[in-house]
Design a protein around this motif. Structure first.
Motif: not given
Length: 521
Positions: A52-55, A300-302, A308-310, A333-337
């Protein structure tokens, strides 16, 4: 393609270097934008393992509204080097793109040494994002690989992301101090980097640079270009002078992780480890939903820090709308350990919804460095004395300003106050003050990002067209040799040794010992 000289080198007429970007993250995209806008180079290829980042980078700066052609995208830098070997040996059967002239290395800090040392034998011009590497040993390995890849004189340009040297503000400041001598002999500098209260939590508590064991100390990852800037101001001679370098005599440092640790967690937060499950999230200033949604995505700031978050939020917002983008953000943001999560998995990625007092961060959030110079005879003119002086640097997390450096420079004839926007010069003899407001260039670091891109590409053009030797172009356009790059990084490692051991480091004996150790193994 530009016309060629008899020896195969291109002339200056319409020559535009072709650039490979390794790493399609925030810095890779930032440099790609600056390259395109400079008109001095072409972003010709990208190497990035995340499709995704490459494209995304490729569609913006390389193939745009077309499909990528052979030689324009690679899943890894190793794939690019394999392609380059085939191209050079003629095994591509004429299906290869024109050659790459320069490479921007924008991968994770700890990967720099592997990438740069692998690129070195191919003879590309290289621009490496800062820091050069995460250990002094790796910095010296890069130095050795780049030095040994050339003959008597360097034939290629090397740049480092010490962007503070290239902002209009700092270039004027150095000109006033060293070229115009507006405050006489410099006696002392106080320089501060205010990281920014939420910026620090984003990058150094929740983000990639939170643990020394997996990256490096924050003095290196955040502030190596501040230490470099101080040496540029205090060590390097003026352009118009044959004066020798004035190297420091000794240095010390103090600092620690003081704010972002579990002992400071509000009792009302209870056992929560993630903002989305925290009972005080709506009143906490470090709430991840507040920082990433309310402060940014809801407006509307992406771009950074949201991307960086996603990195997929930008496309989601554009194609599916704000609601879908918010859902994607909150899911990330809900992802945790927890205790069952392996240490390897914890350290392999950032956790942007994690409580700032429950993170596994350990790097300094408040640090001072003091560097001292002694009187020294000038090697180029022994009768001239380079005067004693001192520099202090303060990196602090909890600030209103975000990376807008500020400080004072004290001379024997005057004083300068600066803040990244304004330079105020006070003359002791007349009591008068003069205020300078350099143009605010766009781009990061007060225009330093774009300035570095322009200077690097101009050096590449001058070298490839044989207008100048690589050595002369390096000095004229970048004003910084590979040796200076390594030395300023070494100063950071010396400061960290001083901080941890609570001692004063004598610079020259320490540096000599590091070189001896590196060359004896």
């Amino acid at each position: 393609m530009a016309p060629l000289l008899d020896d195969g080198h291109q002339t200056t007429e319409e020559y535009i270097p072709r650039v490979l970007i390794i790493g399609a993250g925030s810095r890779g995209n930032g440099y790609s934008r600056a390259i395109e806008e400079s008109g001095l180079g072409i972003v010709a290829a990208v190497a990035e393992p995340i499709a995704y980042k490459r494209r995304l980078l490729g569609s913006k700066y390389i193939w745009k509204d077309r499909q990528p052609s052979p030689g324009q995208e690679f899943e890894s830098w190793q794939d690019f080097l394999q392609y380059e070997r085939s191209r050079r040996s003629g095994e591509t059967n004429g299906h290869a793109s024109p050659p790459i002239n320069a490479v921007y290395v924008c991968v994770l800090d700890e990967q720099h040494v592997e990438v740069v040392t692998a690129l070195a034998p191919f003879g590309f011009h290289i621009m490496c994002e800062k820091p050069l590497a995460t250990t002094l040993k790796d910095c010296l390995s890069i130095y050795t690989s780049l030095s040994s890849s050339s003959e008597q004189q360097p034939s290629n340009i090397f740049g480092i992301g010490h962007v503070l040297r290239y902002s209009p503000h700092n270039m004027l400041l150095r000109d006033l101090v060293l070229e115009k001598n507006v405050i006489g002999d410099v006696l002392s500098i106080e320089h501060t980097e205010p990281v920014g209260w939420w910026h620090y939590s984003h990058s150094y508590v929740r983000g990639n640079w939170r643990k020394e064991s997996s990256t490096a100390p924050s003095l290196l990852t955040k502030s190596c270009h501040d230490i470099d800037w101080l040496l540029w101001m205090m060590c390097s001679p003026p352009r118009t002078s044959p004066r020798a370098f004035h190297l420091p005599a000794f240095l010390s440092s103090t600092g620690a992780l003081t704010q972002f640790k579990k002992a400071r967690k509000p009792a009302a937060a209870g056992s929560a480890t993630n903002c989305l499950a925290c009972p005080i999230e709506n009143t906490c200033m470090y709430s991840a939903p507040k920082i990433y949604h309310e402060k940014h995505l809801a407006k509307n700031w992406t771009a950074w820090p949201v991307d960086i978050v996603n990195p997929e939020i930008e496309t989601c917002h554009r194609k599916e709308g704000p609601a879908a983008a918010k859902t994607l953000l909150m899911s990330t943001l809900a992802e945790d350990y927890d205790d069952s999560t392996s240490a390897e998995k914890r350290s392999s990625r950032p956790w942007f919804g994690r409580c700032v007092w429950e993170s596994d961060n350990d790097v300094c959030d408040d640090q001072f460095v003091t560097i001292t110079w002694e009187n020294q005879a000038d090697e180029t003119e022994p009768s001239r004395i380079l005067n004693a002086k001192t520099a202090t640097f303060h990196m602090i997390a909890g600030t209103e300003k975000q990376c807008e450096r500020r400080g004072r420079i004290y001379g024997d004839k005057g004083e300068i106050e600066y803040d990244g926007t304004t330079i105020r010069v006070h003359d002791f003899a007349t009591g008068s003050a003069e205020v300078f407001q350099p143009p605010r260039a766009k781009g990061g670091h007060g225009g330093g990002d774009d300035g570095l891109v322009r200077q690097f590409l101009q050096a590449v053009i001058a070298t490839d067209t044989r207008t100048m030797t690589a050595t002369d172009a390096q000095v004229k356009y970048l004003g910084c040799t590979l040796e200076e790059v390594v030395r300023s990084h070494a100063m950071v490692f010396a400061a960290e040794e001083a901080r941890k051991a609570r001692k004063v480091v004598e610079w020259q004996p320490w540096w000599t010992a590091q070189i001896d150790a590196a060359t004896s193994t």
